[in-house]
Design a protein around this motif. Structure first.
Motif: not given
Length: 410
Positions: A394, A283, A280-281
């Motif tokens: 991912e 992206q 998430d961090n």
């Protein structure tokens, strides 16, 4: 008297023929330097299996496994490779100690893919004075492409300066009014990136509002990220090794800071960097690459990556396929094997360097389409092309054209 002269004239062509046959036989003979025999080729290596850059240890493990596969297939021209790989803990003094051990005690033919700019800097003069190939170094410092002054040292991956220039060109085009913060490792590795980036910005170097360096021995990079945020740049250049790249991306997110982050290629590993940082961090993080991503489904039918997957299945079944070091180590080892095959029965150190400087459009299984390896006696930078990429979900997604990143002269 005439008869004797006639006999001498008749004998002369016969002597010439005998000399020619003898010379021809000599040319056909096998030639060896220390480290090579009829049955074995000794190849040395140093890599940080421990210490602050231990994430790179996977490269050495992959190369060991790849060369085991080659040996299982019969070796190279009937010779098995004896691969001797030592831990230097990313410490220049330790690198010198281990390389001396490889050359003077183990008596290797070459030192292959030694990792790290500081370590390679420490061993370069020694290996060149001993005329031992420092073959396909695992660092993109520009200085490895200097055949005139260091004829026994040759690079492999694209140069850091050229890569950083590509990032600068991208920003000048896409964000010409950016305020840029630069985080870099305080050694030759980080400074090479910084120099290339500033060269790329040229007259607009004032776009850099803050630059901050860290020491490789620091346990955490958090205070540096806080300092950079305080200057409020909207672009953050991350010229770091994997451990610190993961820390930077994670800390940036914890602070609620959302600059455009551009990451050095040496730290693009999904498994060793992006996953620990938190998907998430990560992206939207940008970088550039020259190799395929082992986790990317677009390569599932690619012949080269099928070979890579089959290799891992058999020789490294527990490997993390998201770790780009397995892709790197495979490609570098494949290049070594190609050069040793080209050497034939002339396994002298001089011929190893000659063949390493004679690669034409060689394509390891793991390079991106359109990127090839080329060298010459005046060009010791085998890979000089990169493509921009963005982290999404991912995995990395490539975009734009392939940039030619020809080595910058210092």
């Amino acid at each position: 008297m005439m008869l004797a002269r006639s006999m001498r004239l008749t004998a002369f062509p016969a002597a010439l023929a005998l000399l020619a046959a003898t010379t021809s036989g000599a040319l056909a003979q096998k030639k060896y330097d220390t480290g090579a025999t009829d049955t074995e080729i000794k190849v040395g290596n140093i890599i940080p299996y421990s210490g602050p850059a231990s994430a790179y240890g996977t490269i050495g493990k992959t190369e060991t496994a790849y060369l085991n596969m080659i040996n299982a297939q019969g070796g190279i021209n009937g010779r098995k490779i004896n691969f001797i790989s030592y831990d230097d803990a990313y410490s220049p003094p330790k690198a010198v100690e281990q390389v001396r051990r490889l050359v003077e005690s183990d008596e290797v033919l070459v030192v292959f893919n030694p990792l790290g700019t500081p370590s390679n800097t420490a061993i370069q003069k020694y290996l060149n004075s001993k005329k031992v190939p420092q073959l396909f170094v695992a660092t993109g410092a520009t200085k490895w492409n200097d055949p005139k002054n260091f004829p026994w040292t040759i690079g492999w991956q694209p140069s850091y300066q050229s890569e950083a220039q590509i990032y600068a060109k991208y920003l000048l085009k896409e964000k010409p009014n950016a305020r840029i913060g630069v985080l870099y490792q305080n050694d030759d590795f980080g400074k090479d990136y910084l120099k290339g980036f500033k060269d790329g910005l040229g007259a607009k170097v004032s776009m850099i509002t803050i630059e901050d360096s860290y020491e490789i021995a620091e346990p955490t990079i958090d205070t540096h990220v806080v300092k950079l945020k305080a200057a409020n740049p909207d672009v953050l250049m991350i010229f770091t090794t994997p451990k610190f790249a993961a820390q930077t991306i994670k800390k940036t997110a914890e602070l609620g800071w959302k600059p455009l982050q551009i990451l050095a290629n040496v730290s693009v590993s999904v498994g060793a960097v992006m996953q620990p940082a938190g998907f998430d961090n990560a992206q939207g993080v940008l970088s550039a690459s020259y190799t395929k991503d082992g986790t990317d489904s677009q390569w599932k039918d690619d012949p080269g990556m099928k070979k890579w997957n089959a290799f891992l299945d058999k020789y490294m079944p527990d490997a993390n396929r998201a770790d780009s070091s397995t892709v790197y180590g495979y490609g570098a080892a494949q290049t070594l094997v190609k050069v040793l095959q080209m050497c034939g029965d002339d396994l002298t150190r001089a011929n190893v360097m000659k063949q390493a400087a004679s690669l034409k459009d060689f394509t390891p299984d793991t390079l991106l389409p359109g990127i090839t390896i080329n060298t010459s006696p005046t060009d010791f930078a085998p890979i000089s092309q990169l493509q921009m990429q963005r982290f999404k979900g991912e995995r990395w997604e490539r975009f734009g054209e392939i940039f030619s990143a020809d080595a910058v002269t210092q």
